[in-house]
Design a protein around this motif. Structure first.
Motif, PDB file in Angstrom:
ATOM      1  N   ALA A  70       1.477  -2.608 -19.471  1.00 31.44           N
ATOM      2  CA  ALA A  70       1.433  -2.044 -18.291  1.00 31.44           C
ATOM      3  C   ALA A  70      -0.024  -1.850 -17.663  1.00 31.44           C
ATOM      4  O   ALA A  70      -1.147  -1.796 -18.520  1.00 31.44           O
ATOM      5  N   ALA A  71      -0.130  -2.242 -16.467  1.00 33.05           N
ATOM      6  CA  ALA A  71      -1.506  -2.368 -15.895  1.00 33.05           C
ATOM      7  C   ALA A  71      -2.065  -1.075 -15.501  1.00 33.05           C
ATOM      8  O   ALA A  71      -3.560  -0.838 -15.293  1.00 33.05           O
ATOM      9  N   SER A  72      -1.156  -0.081 -15.123  1.00 35.47           N
ATOM     10  CA  SER A  72      -1.656   1.315 -15.038  1.00 35.47           C
ATOM     11  C   SER A  72      -0.682   2.200 -15.526  1.00 35.47           C
ATOM     12  O   SER A  72       0.381   2.086 -15.679  1.00 35.47           O
ATOM     13  N   LEU A  73      -0.946   3.590 -15.249  1.00 36.86           N
ATOM     14  CA  LEU A  73       0.063   4.667 -15.368  1.00 36.86           C
ATOM     15  C   LEU A  73       1.263   4.512 -14.593  1.00 36.86           C
ATOM     16  O   LEU A  73       2.577   4.771 -15.137  1.00 36.86           O
ATOM     17  N   ASP A  74       1.018   4.457 -13.286  1.00 40.26           N
ATOM     18  CA  ASP A  74       2.107   4.157 -12.343  1.00 40.26           C
ATOM     19  C   ASP A  74       2.942   2.963 -12.563  1.00 40.26           C
ATOM     20  O   ASP A  74       4.041   3.178 -12.556  1.00 40.26           O
TER      21      ASP A  74
END
Length: 337
Positions: A313-317
């Motif tokens: 994933a690129a971010s938590l979102d």
């Protein structure tokens, strides 16, 4: 579990054997040092993988095991005057978790004429001076084998250390595939709270997603693990075997606890390497965030990335969004796991 996942696990198990077969003999005694007597279930997974490898491939157990704080060089030499010394694998080679590196270098100094093999590790140093100290300890030994879990660690070790260096998967894969318990909720976030955490992740926007880290065993569970080791009948065994059974019992308790914990999510978001690895063993979809110094990404690039079950994933979102989609698909298939 997807067939492709079983193929990946078997492939990594064969790679582990290709790395270790030159250093393990069915007839020669061996030691394993630095048992992980900590709450981190991932370290227990590594230990159980080390034990499973020896049992499955050689039908053997180590002649001597110890934690850092109960290690005895004299007892080791008495129990096994010859044979290789292995050091438990993980992610503590360097100066982030310095007690383990201090112990590793002490063992190198104490046994200059014994072959010492480091089970697969990730390497991370912050201090140039500590790199040089480690390099001196390894250089003086001349018979140290360093197994590493990613290409970056391999390149670093080959540049700085005068020893054999080999790329090897994490030993937890030697456990093999696992059957998960039924899931309790769609997405579980398993996020570090220690020195290796991915960052200050804001999970407040996701009140429906439980946020946890490896839980600590209760006092009762600790007593149970000790009682298993001290059960009737063990008094007839050698002290080393009694110690090994006690440590194995503790590792099994912690590992079962960790597997129960992560099984509660139909899909998982994590920045822990062994939540990623255990999710693969369970066949659970999971989105992965990197830890503080790139350990998880590096391992996935070397061995375990590119499966349908894992997503970098690129971010938590991004990770929670992916995990929610995977959980929804599993529900749509009638998959209650």
């Amino acid at each position: 579990m997807p067939e492709s996942n079983l193929v990946l696990i078997a492939k990594l198990q064969d790679m582990i054997h290709d790395c270790l077969k030159d250093y393990v003999s069915a007839d020669e005694p061996m030691a394993i040092l630095d048992f992980p007597d900590i709450r981190n279930c991932g370290d227990s997974a590594i230990w159980l993988g080390e034990m499973a490898y020896l049992k499955d491939r050689y039908r053997k157990r180590p002649a001597y095991v110890s934690r850092i704080d109960d290690f005895s060089a004299e007892e080791l030499e008495q129990v096994m005057p010859s044979g290789p010394i292995f050091i438990h694998g993980g992610g503590n080679f360097g100066d982030l978790w310095v007690a383990h590196q201090d112990f590793r270098e002490l063992v190198l100094e104490r046994f200059p004429n014994r072959q010492i093999i480091q089970f697969p590790q990730s390497i991370h140093y912050k201090s140039k001076e500590r790199v040089e100290q480690s390099a001196r300890a390894i250089g003086r030994h001349k018979n140290f084998v360093l197994l590493v879990r990613d290409e970056e660690s391999k390149q670093f070790a080959e540049k700085h250390f005068d020893c054999q260096v080999r790329l090897c998967p994490d030993m937890a894969f030697a456990i093999g595939g696992l059957k998960p318990a039924a899931a309790e909720f769609p997405v579980l976030a398993m996020l570090r709270v220690d020195l290796e955490k991915a960052g200050d992740l804001d999970v407040s926007a996701y009140p429906d997603v439980p946020v946890e880290d490896w839980t600590t065993e209760s006092a009762r569970r600790v007593r149970v693990s000790k009682a298993i080791g001290a059960a009737s009948g063990l008094l007839t065994l050698k002290p080393g075997e009694v110690r090994l059974r006690k440590l194995d019992a503790a590792a099994h308790n912690r590992f079962r606890r960790g597997i129960r914990q992560i099984s509660r999510g139909r899909a998982i978001v994590t920045d822990r390497l062994h939540v990623h690895i255990c999710s693969l063993l369970l066949g659970r979809p999971h989105a992965v965030l990197d830890n503080s110094y790139g350990k998880v990404r590096r391992f996935m690039n070397a061995f375990s990335g590119g499966t349908d079950l894992s997503y970098m994933a690129a971010s938590l979102d991004d990770g929670i969004g992916w995990a929610r989609r995977q959980a929804g698909q599993a529900t749509g298939r009638g998959d209650a796991r």
